[in-house]
Design a protein around this motif. Structure first.
Motif, PDB file in Angstrom:
ATOM      1  N   ALA A 394      18.066  34.843 -47.160  1.00  0.00           N
ATOM      2  CA  ALA A 394      16.992  35.579 -46.488  1.00  0.00           C
ATOM      3  C   ALA A 394      15.934  34.626 -45.949  1.00  0.00           C
ATOM      4  O   ALA A 394      15.434  34.793 -44.826  1.00  0.00           O
ATOM      5  CB  ALA A 394      16.372  36.580 -47.462  1.00  0.00           C
ATOM      6  N   GLN A 395      15.586  33.593 -46.725  1.00  0.00           N
ATOM      7  CA  GLN A 395      14.605  32.620 -46.255  1.00  0.00           C
ATOM      8  C   GLN A 395      15.108  31.846 -45.046  1.00  0.00           C
ATOM      9  O   GLN A 395      14.363  31.578 -44.104  1.00  0.00           O
ATOM     10  CB  GLN A 395      14.256  31.660 -47.396  1.00  0.00           C
ATOM     11  N   THR A 398      14.890  33.954 -42.008  1.00  0.00           N
ATOM     12  CA  THR A 398      13.496  34.084 -41.589  1.00  0.00           C
ATOM     13  C   THR A 398      13.016  32.820 -40.886  1.00  0.00           C
ATOM     14  O   THR A 398      12.342  32.873 -39.854  1.00  0.00           O
ATOM     15  CB  THR A 398      12.608  34.368 -42.811  1.00  0.00           C
ATOM     16  N   GLU A 401      14.516  32.565 -37.438  1.00  0.00           N
ATOM     17  CA  GLU A 401      13.961  33.539 -36.492  1.00  0.00           C
ATOM     18  C   GLU A 401      12.530  33.221 -36.117  1.00  0.00           C
ATOM     19  O   GLU A 401      12.120  33.445 -34.974  1.00  0.00           O
ATOM     20  CB  GLU A 401      14.029  34.934 -37.113  1.00  0.00           C
ATOM     21  N   GLU A 402      11.746  32.672 -37.061  1.00  0.00           N
ATOM     22  CA  GLU A 402      10.329  32.448 -36.808  1.00  0.00           C
ATOM     23  C   GLU A 402       9.993  31.007 -36.446  1.00  0.00           C
ATOM     24  O   GLU A 402       8.836  30.707 -36.173  1.00  0.00           O
ATOM     25  CB  GLU A 402       9.528  32.850 -38.048  1.00  0.00           C
TER      26      GLU A 402
END
Length: 704
Positions: A394-395, A398, A401-402
């Motif tokens: 999940a990290q 993220t 994506e960011e």
């Protein structure tokens, strides 16, 4: 209650408290036991055969080498003995008084009294050039001339006809006496043949040949053989004057081989034929072969007396013992298997087994006990790692994506992970490119092959890739991307031998490439490295100094400008690259060094190529300490860089001169000159270092 039932089953108890039936010897273990017995027997039989074969071959090789050396030595000794006899006869021929050849009495007197070397021969005969026999003596006594054997007369005639010494064997039919005959022509000082002299010696196998060797494993025979196969001498007197076709282990094939060995040479050779090993060596002077025949009698492998049978019987006993021990040792294994089956039956596909609540096996020991406890730890660790992996996944998503930059991770020529920005550059959604082959992003197979070769070459040469490539968007339009990639392998994957992943930083440079075609851009950039050139650096430096001077003009007393460092870089030992590998290699290394500088110098810093192997780095907001730190990093990175071009490797360094910029100074040429002088001082002090040179700037540049 349900928990108590689970604990009871785990402890081996039924719902009523009785012990559950223990697992019996299953089909897998029965097959393993059978395979164990068969494997031991087959391995023992194969090992016995292989060792027997190796021992026999080693013994044969040793016997062959030893016999070859012995036969060659005996052949040389016999040849030397024959040559010595011939030299004696030649000496007699030289000492023969030619004036007495016509007088039989005078010739006989000379043979008896004046030539003492006559005693070296059993018989001596002398004949004139016309064939008349003038003297014939044997055992020191004169014999009638007509008693000379016809075979000896023929050898004398051939010597007169040829005019050179000869050696031959003569068999006297009246007593089967085999004699070795030497002949030598009698010549005048002018070289004319006046006659011939012959010396003979009786052959005796006991005196001519050494005794034959024999031991428990070999039985040898030694013989002298003529080229026609006749046996001249034999270690067994009964075989004297026989023929090789009647010899055991030789026969007709050996007789044919003798014909192929002509002319006779002192060269030993060994061969095997059936159970026999024979070796022959030539004796050129008498044209004989020395032959040794050995009967090979290897120990039996199988049968009542064979050690292979004993080994197989011992292996069978060992296999049965091993199977019995294996059954005993497998008892805890069978219990463990039964308990694992119970655990699988209690927990379905989505269940989480409570292994931590299960008791240890009381009767287990050694590896089984370790395995049982490891299952507890592995189960807990598996759950922990699964939770960590989920959080990490999940990290990672993220971050991708960011992240403010486009990031792509590839492995095995496929996209493994990518960020949203990278997917948008190519016109895809991130999920579409997950696991996507890189080939689909290239215009053709040829373009994909060239791209992979280029990436692999730079990865091998420089440990990273930094370049611009053209890929295809989803709609088929081309897009130019700046790719900066480096292989990354975790310690766990490295130990497992996994292929390293490649992490890419991606930037869209389509607009920049279009800008590079403009004349203004071309005039201010270096064509080889695409870096700003000296003119562009001068304009940028002048603009920066002008901006810094504006606040100073309003001050009553000007204060020195704050911030700003200029680094002048010169590659060490770069000339050797052009000398050893050519200018193409030098250009390739300059391009990669330019990319290295761009990677290490962050905005708002500027990198420029001044010409040749000289570069400049402008750090407009850096302090002296920051400038020195950046320069040290550039020196270390260049020293650690192992440059490579077409298999040739080069180790380069860089010397850096640093000048602290002052906004009150306006002479840009003096600034560059001061930085150049500082770089020269760094080279003079030993290269591969940084030198700060602000005093020269103060002396050579006047304030504005």
């Amino acid at each position: 209650m349900a928990l108590d039932a689970d604990l009871s089953r785990a402890a081996g108890l039924s719902d009523e408290g009785r012990l559950l039936p223990r697992a019996r010897l299953g089909p897998l273990l029965r097959c393993l036991l059978l395979l164990l017995v068969l494997a031991v027997l087959l391995a023992s039989a194969g090992t016995a055969w292989y060792v027997h074969r190796g021992v026999a071959q080693e013994a044969l090789t040793h016997a062959s080498d030893q016999q070859t050396d012995e036969v060659e030595l005996v052949a040389r000794l016999l040849a030397a003995r024959v040559e010595q006899q011939q030299k004696v006869l030649l000496t007699l021929a030289d000492a023969m008084p030619l004036s007495r050849l016509e007088d039989s009495q005078a010739l006989g007197l000379a043979l008896h009294e004046e030539l003492p070397l006559v005693d070296w021969f059993d018989s001596v005969s002398v004949a004139l050039a016309d064939g008349r026999l003038m003297a014939y003596m044997r055992a020191g006594k004169d014999l009638p001339l007509d008693s000379l054997d016809a075979n000896e007369r023929e050898l004398l005639r051939r010597t007169l006809a040829g005019g050179k010494p000869m050696v031959g064997t003569v068999l006297q039919t009246e007593n089967d006496d085999l004699r070795l005959l030497f002949t030598a022509p009698l010549r005048t000082s002018a070289g004319e043949v006046m006659g011939v002299m012959a010396g003979g010696m009786r052959l005796s196998s006991q005196a001519l040949l050494p005794p034959a060797a024999a031991d428990g494993w070999t039985a040898s025979r030694l013989m002298l053989v003529a080229p026609d196969g006749g046996i001249v001498a034999h270690s067994n007197p009964a075989r004297w004057l026989g023929h090789v076709r009647d010899e055991a282990g030789l026969g007709l094939p050996f007789a044919r081989m003798l014909q192929q060995q002509l002319p006779v040479q002192i060269r030993s050779a060994s061969q095997t034929q059936g159970d026999y090993l024979y070796t022959l060596a030539g004796m050129p002077l008498p044209q004989w072969f020395l032959v040794r025949v050995t009967r090979l009698a290897a120990p039996p492998l199988w049968g009542a007396a064979g050690w292979g049978s004993a080994a197989l019987l011992g292996a069978a006993l060992i296999a049965l013992l091993a199977a019995s021990v294996m059954v005993l040792l497998a008892q805890p294994w069978m219990d463990l298997t039964a308990r694992a089956a119970q655990m699988l039956q209690r927990h379905g596909p989505g269940g989480a087994p409570r292994l931590a609540r299960m008791p240890a096996l009381a009767h287990a020991w050694g590896e089984v006990a370790v395995l049982w406890r490891a299952l507890h730890a592995l189960s807990r660790q598996r759950d922990t790692l699964a939770r960590r992996a989920a959080r990490f996944q999940a990290q990672t998503v993220t971050i991708l994506e960011e992240a403010p930059v486009a990031i792509v991770v590839t492995r095995h020529d496929r996209v493994e992970l990518l960020g949203t920005q990278a997917a948008h550059m190519l016109g895809y959604a991130p999920q579409e490119l997950q696991g996507y082959p890189i080939r689909q992003l290239c215009a053709s197979d040829a373009e994909h092959r060239r791209l992979m070769e280029r990436i692999h070459w730079e990865m091998r040469a420089y440990g990273q890739f930094d370049g611009e490539v053209c890929l295809m968007r989803k709609n088929g339009s081309p897009v130019w991307l700046r790719l900066q990639g480096r292989r990354v392998t975790s310690a766990l994957r490295r130990e497992a031998g996994a292929v390293a992943a490649v992490v890419w930083m991606v930037r869209d440079v389509t607009d920049q490439r279009a800008e590079r075609t403009q004349p203004q851009w071309l005039a201010q950039h270096d064509a080889l490295t695409q870096l700003p050139n000296r003119e562009s650096l001068t304009l940028w430096l002048q603009h920066w100094l002008d901006e810094r001077r504006k606040p100073l003009r309003d001050q009553a007393q000007p204060a020195p400008g704050e911030g700003g460092v200029l680094l002048f870089l010169d590659l060490d030992h770069f000339a050797s690259v052009n000398d050893l590998a050519g200018h193409d290699a030098g250009d390739a290394l300059l391009r990669h060094f330019a990319r290295l500088l761009e990677t290490m110098v962050r905005q708002p810093g500027m990198v420029a190529r001044l010409g040749g192997d000289e570069f400049a780095v402008l750090l407009p907001d850096a302090s002296v300490r920051e400038g020195l730190a950046q320069a040290d990093q550039l020196c270390q990175a260049t020293s650690a860089w192992e440059a490579s071009y077409q298999g040739q490797r080069f180790w380069l360094g860089v010397s850096i001169g640093m000048v602290v910029l002052d906004a009150r100074q306006a002479n840009i040429a003096a600034v560059l000159h001061a930085a150049d002088m500082a770089c020269y001082e760094a080279k003079r002090q030993g290269r591969g270092r940084v030198h700060q040179h602000s005093k020269a700037l103060a002396e050579n540049v006047a304030p504005d």
